[in-house]
Design a protein around this motif. Structure first.
Motif, PDB file in Angstrom:
ATOM      1  N   LYS A 232     -13.605   0.734   0.722  1.00  0.00           N
ATOM      2  CA  LYS A 232     -12.696   1.111  -0.371  1.00  0.00           C
ATOM      3  C   LYS A 232     -11.261   0.706  -0.012  1.00  0.00           C
ATOM      4  N   VAL A 233     -10.900   0.943   1.229  1.00  0.00           N
ATOM      5  CA  VAL A 233      -9.554   0.559   1.684  1.00  0.00           C
ATOM      6  C   VAL A 233      -9.410  -0.969   1.665  1.00  0.00           C
ATOM      7  N   ALA A 234     -10.462  -1.675   2.063  1.00  0.00           N
ATOM      8  CA  ALA A 234     -10.406  -3.149   2.058  1.00  0.00           C
ATOM      9  C   ALA A 234     -10.114  -3.669   0.653  1.00  0.00           C
ATOM     10  N   LYS A 235     -10.715  -3.015  -0.325  1.00  0.00           N
ATOM     11  CA  LYS A 235     -10.495  -3.456  -1.713  1.00  0.00           C
ATOM     12  C   LYS A 235      -9.077  -3.147  -2.177  1.00  0.00           C
ATOM     13  N   GLU A 236      -8.481  -2.113  -1.579  1.00  0.00           N
ATOM     14  CA  GLU A 236      -7.118  -1.723  -1.981  1.00  0.00           C
ATOM     15  C   GLU A 236      -6.033  -2.564  -1.293  1.00  0.00           C
ATOM     16  N   ILE A 237      -6.397  -3.305  -0.254  1.00  0.00           N
ATOM     17  CA  ILE A 237      -5.390  -4.029   0.548  1.00  0.00           C
ATOM     18  C   ILE A 237      -4.378  -4.805  -0.301  1.00  0.00           C
ATOM     19  N   PRO A 238      -4.829  -5.565  -1.309  1.00  0.00           N
ATOM     20  CA  PRO A 238      -3.824  -6.309  -2.100  1.00  0.00           C
ATOM     21  C   PRO A 238      -2.740  -5.403  -2.696  1.00  0.00           C
ATOM     22  N   ASP A 239      -3.097  -4.153  -3.027  1.00  0.00           N
ATOM     23  CA  ASP A 239      -2.103  -3.223  -3.594  1.00  0.00           C
ATOM     24  C   ASP A 239      -1.042  -2.815  -2.568  1.00  0.00           C
ATOM     25  N   TYR A 240      -1.362  -2.937  -1.287  1.00  0.00           N
ATOM     26  CA  TYR A 240      -0.420  -2.496  -0.244  1.00  0.00           C
ATOM     27  C   TYR A 240       0.583  -3.593   0.111  1.00  0.00           C
ATOM     28  N   LEU A 241       0.335  -4.800  -0.392  1.00  0.00           N
ATOM     29  CA  LEU A 241       1.104  -5.951   0.093  1.00  0.00           C
ATOM     30  C   LEU A 241       2.184  -6.396  -0.878  1.00  0.00           C
ATOM     31  N   SER A 242       3.366  -6.623  -0.354  1.00  0.00           N
ATOM     32  CA  SER A 242       4.446  -7.244  -1.108  1.00  0.00           C
ATOM     33  C   SER A 242       5.393  -7.859  -0.082  1.00  0.00           C
ATOM     34  N   GLU A 243       6.212  -8.757  -0.520  1.00  0.00           N
ATOM     35  CA  GLU A 243       7.145  -9.425   0.380  1.00  0.00           C
ATOM     36  C   GLU A 243       7.991  -8.364   1.086  1.00  0.00           C
TER      37      GLU A 243
ATOM     38  N   GLU B 102       3.938  -5.062   9.200  1.00  0.00           N
ATOM     39  CA  GLU B 102       2.553  -4.890   9.686  1.00  0.00           C
ATOM     40  C   GLU B 102       2.278  -3.419   9.982  1.00  0.00           C
ATOM     41  N   LYS B 103       3.219  -2.759  10.647  1.00  0.00           N
ATOM     42  CA  LYS B 103       3.028  -1.349  11.003  1.00  0.00           C
ATOM     43  C   LYS B 103       2.902  -0.476   9.756  1.00  0.00           C
ATOM     44  N   GLU B 104       3.716  -0.785   8.746  1.00  0.00           N
ATOM     45  CA  GLU B 104       3.679   0.020   7.513  1.00  0.00           C
ATOM     46  C   GLU B 104       2.312  -0.083   6.829  1.00  0.00           C
ATOM     47  N   VAL B 105       1.786  -1.295   6.756  1.00  0.00           N
ATOM     48  CA  VAL B 105       0.493  -1.457   6.075  1.00  0.00           C
ATOM     49  C   VAL B 105      -0.619  -0.814   6.908  1.00  0.00           C
ATOM     50  N   ALA B 106      -0.549  -0.984   8.226  1.00  0.00           N
ATOM     51  CA  ALA B 106      -1.574  -0.379   9.091  1.00  0.00           C
ATOM     52  C   ALA B 106      -1.566   1.145   8.940  1.00  0.00           C
ATOM     53  N   ALA B 107      -0.378   1.728   8.891  1.00  0.00           N
ATOM     54  CA  ALA B 107      -0.269   3.189   8.758  1.00  0.00           C
ATOM     55  C   ALA B 107      -0.857   3.660   7.434  1.00  0.00           C
ATOM     56  N   ARG B 108      -0.607   2.894   6.397  1.00  0.00           N
ATOM     57  CA  ARG B 108      -1.125   3.266   5.077  1.00  0.00           C
ATOM     58  C   ARG B 108      -2.653   3.189   5.051  1.00  0.00           C
ATOM     59  N   MET B 109      -3.182   2.149   5.668  1.00  0.00           N
ATOM     60  CA  MET B 109      -4.641   2.002   5.721  1.00  0.00           C
ATOM     61  C   MET B 109      -5.271   3.162   6.490  1.00  0.00           C
ATOM     62  N   ASP B 110      -4.654   3.514   7.611  1.00  0.00           N
ATOM     63  CA  ASP B 110      -5.186   4.618   8.430  1.00  0.00           C
ATOM     64  C   ASP B 110      -5.185   5.922   7.636  1.00  0.00           C
ATOM     65  N   ALA B 111      -4.070   6.159   6.926  1.00  0.00           N
ATOM     66  CA  ALA B 111      -3.965   7.401   6.139  1.00  0.00           C
ATOM     67  C   ALA B 111      -5.010   7.424   5.034  1.00  0.00           C
ATOM     68  N   ARG B 112      -5.194   6.282   4.372  1.00  0.00           N
ATOM     69  CA  ARG B 112      -6.181   6.217   3.285  1.00  0.00           C
ATOM     70  C   ARG B 112      -7.594   6.497   3.797  1.00  0.00           C
TER      71      ARG B 112
ATOM     72  N   TYR C  84       7.060  -7.216  12.277  1.00  0.00           N
ATOM     73  CA  TYR C  84       7.164  -8.428  11.450  1.00  0.00           C
ATOM     74  C   TYR C  84       6.948  -8.065   9.975  1.00  0.00           C
ATOM     75  N   ARG C  85       7.750  -8.658   9.112  1.00  0.00           N
ATOM     76  CA  ARG C  85       7.654  -8.380   7.675  1.00  0.00           C
ATOM     77  C   ARG C  85       7.044  -9.556   6.916  1.00  0.00           C
ATOM     78  N   LEU C  86       6.192  -9.232   5.989  1.00  0.00           N
ATOM     79  CA  LEU C  86       5.395 -10.231   5.261  1.00  0.00           C
ATOM     80  C   LEU C  86       6.286 -11.157   4.432  1.00  0.00           C
ATOM     81  N   ARG C  87       6.001 -12.466   4.549  1.00  0.00           N
ATOM     82  CA  ARG C  87       6.754 -13.466   3.776  1.00  0.00           C
ATOM     83  C   ARG C  87       5.803 -14.192   2.832  1.00  0.00           C
ATOM     84  N   MET C  88       6.375 -14.783   1.805  1.00  0.00           N
ATOM     85  CA  MET C  88       5.574 -15.598   0.878  1.00  0.00           C
ATOM     86  C   MET C  88       4.842 -16.689   1.651  1.00  0.00           C
ATOM     87  N   HIS C  89       3.609 -16.946   1.278  1.00  0.00           N
ATOM     88  CA  HIS C  89       2.714 -17.968   1.841  1.00  0.00           C
ATOM     89  C   HIS C  89       2.131 -17.562   3.200  1.00  0.00           C
TER      90      HIS C  89
END
Ligand SMILES: [Mn+2]
Length: 363
Positions: free
Chosen positions: A155-166, A170-180, A211-216
């Motif tokens: 379920k979390v794997a399917k939500e991953i695109p919702d967690y991502l923006s420029e 990395e730490k922020e997304v990992a923390a969100r996944m862990d909480a979910r 590190y913060r996510l960049r376009m491409h």
């Protein structure tokens, strides 16, 4: 009545008079203790399961663990002081000369402590092989728990695109996944979540940073949860914005390699067949040599159990094995792709326990 896990263990442990599963203190705890006692809870420091030839088992615990211990299997013996501890051990190992320990998990101090305290003369033998052989074949309760863990992380794997923006780290997304995963009923991470963006994704065991996510950028996530102590393990790789041609092509090749490997998964097959099939796809592409780890490993209460799906593995798969399927391509300085599922081996093939869109995903 089916056999207990302790009985199945001793059937696989020819020549042993007894096997001792010894939990010392954190971090020297052995998941085999929970396996043989069929215990879901408890910390069980300074706790021991002593299993004799006939499969009978004494579970020697201190008073802290008594109530929990009584919810599991085995003859529970609660010690209140050192003398009681020693007498329970002496009774449990009475007449035993060849005593097995799980040498892959037990601390040297725990083994020596038992010998010294009890004064018993026995030969310490490595019982890790019969243990691994026993817990490699999951029973219905274990498969059910793994299914639940896989459903949560899927379920979390399917939500991953919702967690991502420029700009998200990395730490922020990992923390969100862990909480979910916890919110969805998981009881803790199966291992530290990997979130690797851009060039960082070329390190298979990267630890999330600032590190913060960049376009491409490519964004690789390897994660899993526990449910009733059983692990899920999966990797989803996606892109923020249109990827480079090389990453796009690498994704295509990894996906094809994963399917080629999974097609070899069935009871009776040699474990190396899946690895070799996947490796062939990658090595016949322009990414020859870029698949730098093995195709899979056993999964259970520990996220890495000793089923080795690697080129030289001599192991033969059985129905009830749970293994990963995780080819990857890693290009230092550029990025990496990995796609991973948790797979149940069945008589005539296999079943994917994890579920997420495998096609190339551009967020
Ligand atoms: Mn894995």
């Amino acid at each position: 009545m089916g056999k207990t896990r302790a009985e199945r263990l001793m059937e696989n442990a020819d020549g042993f008079d007894a096997i001792v599963i010894a939990n010392d203190g954190e971090p020297f705890l052995d998941s085999s203790f929970w396996y043989v006692t069929e215990q879901k809870s408890g910390c069980f420091e300074n706790s021991y399961a002593v299993i004799r030839k006939d499969g009978s088992m004494d579970v020697i615990v201190n008073i802290l663990e008594e109530e929990t211990a009584r919810t599991g299997k085995g003859n529970v013996r609660v010690y209140h002081d050192r003398d009681e501890f020693v007498s329970y051990f002496k009774e449990a190992l009475n007449g035993c000369t060849k005593v097995g320990f799980n040498t892959h998990s037990v601390s040297y101090a725990a083994v020596m402590g038992i010998k010294k305290l009890t004064g018993l003369e026995f030969e310490v033998t490595d019982a890790s092989e019969p243990l691994a052989r026993t817990y490699a074949i999951k029973d219905a309760a274990e498969i059910e728990a793994t299914r639940k863990a896989c459903a949560i992380s899927s379920k979390v794997a399917k939500e991953i695109p919702d967690y991502l923006s420029e700009g998200v780290s990395e730490k922020e997304v990992a923390a969100r996944m862990d909480a979910r995963m916890r919110e969805l009923g998981g009881t803790g991470n199966a291992f530290d979540t990997i979130a690797a963006f851009g060039a960082n994704a070329s390190q298979p065991h990267y630890m999330p940073g600032d590190y913060r996510l960049r376009m491409h950028d490519v964004a690789l996530f390897d994660f899993g949860t526990k449910y009733d102590r059983y692990c899920s393990d999966m990797t989803r790789t996606v892109f923020l914005g249109e990827p480079s041609d090389v990453m796009k092509r690498a994704y295509e090749v990894v996906l094809e390699a994963q399917q080629a490997g999974i097609d070899e998964y069935r009871a009776g097959a040699k474990a190396n067949a899946a690895d070799l099939a996947a490796r062939k796809v990658i090595d016949e592409s322009e990414f020859k040599g870029k698949f730098i780890h093995s195709f899979g490993h056993g999964i259970g209460m520990d996220v890495h159990q000793p089923i080795h799906v690697s080129p030289k593995s001599e192991q033969v798969l059985s129905a009830g094995n749970i293994v990963s399927a995780e080819p990857g391509i890693y290009i230092p300085g550029v990025g990496g792709i990995r796609i991973e599922d948790t797979i149940l081996i069945t008589e005539d093939g296999c079943e994917r326990l994890t579920d997420f869109p495998h096609e190339l995903t551009i967020v």
